[in-house]
Design an enzyme around this catalytic site. Sequence first.
Site, PDB file in Angstrom:
ATOM      1  N   ILE A  15     -16.679 -10.303 -68.782  1.00  0.00           N
ATOM      2  CA  ILE A  15     -17.956 -10.946 -69.114  1.00  0.00           C
ATOM      3  C   ILE A  15     -18.978  -9.974 -69.680  1.00  0.00           C
ATOM      4  CG2 ILE A  15     -17.705 -12.927 -67.593  1.00  0.00           C
ATOM      5  CD1 ILE A  15     -19.404 -11.492 -65.508  1.00  0.00           C
ATOM      6  N   ASP A 131     -33.076   2.600 -65.613  1.00  0.00           N
ATOM      7  CA  ASP A 131     -32.530   1.905 -66.784  1.00  0.00           C
ATOM      8  C   ASP A 131     -33.029   0.465 -66.848  1.00  0.00           C
ATOM      9  OD1 ASP A 131     -31.071   1.736 -69.132  1.00  0.00           O
ATOM     10  OD2 ASP A 131     -29.198   1.219 -68.125  1.00  0.00           O
TER      11      ASP A 131
END
Length: 171
Positions: A15, A131
């Site tokens: 995915i 991040d």
Amino acid sequence: LSAAIIDRYRIDREIGQGGMATVYLAEDLKHSRKVAIKVLHPELSAVIGGDRFLAEIKVTAGLQHPHILGLIDSGEADGLLYYVMPFVAGESLRNRLARDKQLPIDDALRLSKEVASALDYAHRAGIVHRDIKPENILLSEGHAVIADFGIAKAVSESESARLTQTGQLIG
């Protein structure tokens, strides 16, 4: 990987993929639920080291906040390091922005507060994400859920800031 974890998880399909890992949709056979399994790329595993990665994942698993994607399990299978997290059926903030171009003010404010609350909680626990970007903010039932704490923490504490095999910067 599938053969090594077949007694616990059944992998359905890929995915997502990034510079550090690949994510698979799977079924947790023991609990009959959908999960996402993130598998660290072997070259990154060589840089951070297995024990260090697993120790950081264990610390991250202790984060309990409604807007942080939790960890369910982690381990090593056939030399591949992985961790398991709940599957979020929604979309990323990046996909929502690509589709809608701009969020309504109320949604933008609510999502910003949810992300700030999660980051504040993590910072008080001594963990820095490093991040934050729309790709790492998942939308579940319209609410923000921050992903990728585990690898970000492990990378930020690693002994090398570069993947010298590929020349790719981390963090």
